[in-house]
Every structure is written in C-alpha cells, then in structure tokens.
Design a protein around this motif. Structure first.
Motif, mmCIF file in Angstrom:
data_model
loop_
_atom_site.group_PDB
_atom_site.id
_atom_site.type_symbol
_atom_site.label_atom_id
_atom_site.label_comp_id
_atom_site.label_asym_id
_atom_site.label_seq_id
_atom_site.Cartn_x
_atom_site.Cartn_y
_atom_site.Cartn_z
ATOM 1 N N ALA A 81 0.826 -1.204 0.000
ATOM 2 C CA ALA A 81 0.000 0.000 0.000
ATOM 3 C C ALA A 81 0.863 1.256 0.000
ATOM 4 N N GLU A 82 1.968 1.218 0.732
ATOM 5 C CA GLU A 82 2.859 2.383 0.764
ATOM 6 C C GLU A 82 3.525 2.599 -0.591
ATOM 7 N N ALA A 83 3.905 1.500 -1.259
ATOM 8 C CA ALA A 83 4.516 1.618 -2.584
ATOM 9 C C ALA A 83 3.551 2.249 -3.574
ATOM 10 N N VAL A 84 2.295 1.833 -3.532
ATOM 11 C CA VAL A 84 1.279 2.414 -4.415
ATOM 12 C C VAL A 84 1.115 3.895 -4.126
ATOM 13 N N HIS A 85 1.074 4.244 -2.853
ATOM 14 C CA HIS A 85 0.919 5.653 -2.478
ATOM 15 C C HIS A 85 2.109 6.483 -2.960
ATOM 16 N N ILE A 86 3.309 5.960 -2.792
ATOM 17 C CA ILE A 86 4.507 6.685 -3.237
ATOM 18 C C ILE A 86 4.442 6.944 -4.736
ATOM 19 N N ALA A 87 4.118 5.910 -5.500
ATOM 20 C CA ALA A 87 4.077 6.054 -6.957
ATOM 21 C C ALA A 87 2.977 7.012 -7.398
ATOM 22 N N ARG A 88 1.820 6.926 -6.771
ATOM 23 C CA ARG A 88 0.685 7.766 -7.182
ATOM 24 C C ARG A 88 0.887 9.240 -6.846
ATOM 25 N N THR A 89 1.632 9.518 -5.806
ATOM 26 C CA THR A 89 1.793 10.910 -5.363
ATOM 27 C C THR A 89 3.164 11.472 -5.692
#
Length: 218
Positions: A195-203
């Motif tokens: 979930a953190e990886a997705v958040h990093i990439a999206r933002t």
C-alpha cells in the motif's frame, strides 16, 4: 492504456559500463571495436562483438560469471543487456543468476540496483503455453517456472522494500514495472508495504511513476 517507455539513464553513467565491458573483453579474449565519435554507436558494435563470440558458447570459465553479470547490470540499455544476461543463464544457470541479481538489489549501489531490476526481466523463467487459445502452460515451462518460485518471492520482497525505502529516482523507475502491486502476491506482513509503494508512486512528482502505477493497477 498505453504507458511511457522507461526513461534512459544519465549519460555520465555510461562510463562505468565502458570500463566493465573492456574488463570483460580482456578476460574473455574478445576484441572490441575501436572507439567511435558517438559513444552509443561504439556500445552497439561492442555488444555485437560479444554476441558473435558467445552465440555458440556452451561453457565459460567460472571466473567470467561476476564480470558477465556486472556488465549486464551496468549496461544502460534495458533491451541490449540481454546479450549478457542470457548467456549467463544458459551457462551458469538461472538460479545462480537470479540469486546474484537479488544480492545486487540488497547490497549494491543505486546504479547497480537499478541495473539489476532491468536485467531481471531477461533472467526470469518464461511460461510457454500450448497452441491455440489455451492459457495452460507447457509442463516443461511450468516446471522451470516453479523451480525458481522461491527466488521470485525473494526478488519481489527485496524490490518492494527497496522501492519504498530508497528515494533514488532511477531505482524506483526501474523497479516499478516489474513490481506486483496486488497484496495477494505477498505474505500478510508485507501488505502495508504494498500500500505504501502504491501511495509513493501515485503521489510522486515524477510523471513516469504516476503514469506507470495507474497502468499496473488498471
């Protein structure tokens, strides 16, 4: 959805590849072409020299394993690095090559981590499918794929942790295309990291990462 190609590496990093290529040539007894006005053209000719030399090779001395894989990792071209990865897999075995690439991600420099992520694509065990529209893999390819399942899991964990903890842009750009973003690919204790990886990439401020993550999730 189409996605943008992986951005190239900074030109100044190609010097490490040139030096490593020259060392590999010395050890392997391969004659490299004379330097050319354009470095990219020289790199292409040098790769072809190795391709010709390694095309029919069935065995290589063990001392060439590390230099061969290092050359693959340092190669700035994510397509042509296969000229060094595939002979290493053929001669030394997929398990040894994958184990070494995992170690690059865990302990290498950022340049090596990014290069290992690029090289991993060619080190994977591909699934081949029966004819027609079936999605049933052939028994031989399924057996080869399953034989390195433990290393595939280790790779996913190592690259996931590196993507989250390492803010080097090249490392993140190179890791993301091969990073599964569905939690089911990971044990429960890594779901928060996914979930953190997705958040990093999206933002992220980088357009490539933002575009790529949506493609993978879509």
């Amino acid at each position: 959805m189409t996605f943008a190609p992986l951005p190239g590496w900074p030109q100044d990093r190609t010097s490490a590849f040139r030096l490593q290529l020259a060392e590999l040539a010395r050890l392997a007894g391969v004659d490299l072409p004379d330097r050319m006005p354009r470095d990219r053209e020289w790199q292409g000719e040098a790769r072809m020299a190795f391709r010709r030399a390694l095309r029919t090779v069935e065995t290589l001395p063990d001392l060439l394993f590390d230099p061969l894989l290092s050359t693959a990792v340092l190669d700035p071209d994510p397509s042509h690095n296969r000229l060094f990865v595939e002979p290493a897999v053929t001669v030394f075995g997929r398990r040894r090559v994958q184990t070494a690439l995992i170690e690059y991600v865990r302990t290498g420099t950022d340049y090596e981590r990014a290069g290992a992520a690029r090289a991993w694509y060619w080190a994977q065990a591909p699934l081949r499918f029966r004819g027609g529209r079936t999605r049933v893999p052939t028994p031989e390819s399924k057996a080869e794929f399953d034989a390195v399942g433990d290393l595939r899991a280790a790779w996913h964990e190592a690259t996931l942790r590196e993507f989250v903890s390492n803010d080097d842009l090249d490392v993140r750009r190179c890791i993301l295309p091969g990073l599964p973003l569905n939690p089911r690919h990971y044990p429960a204790d890594l779901h928060d990291l996914v979930a953190e990886a997705v958040h990093i990439a999206r933002t992220h401020s980088d357009e490539y990462l933002r575009h790529r993550v949506e493609h993978q999730l879509g």
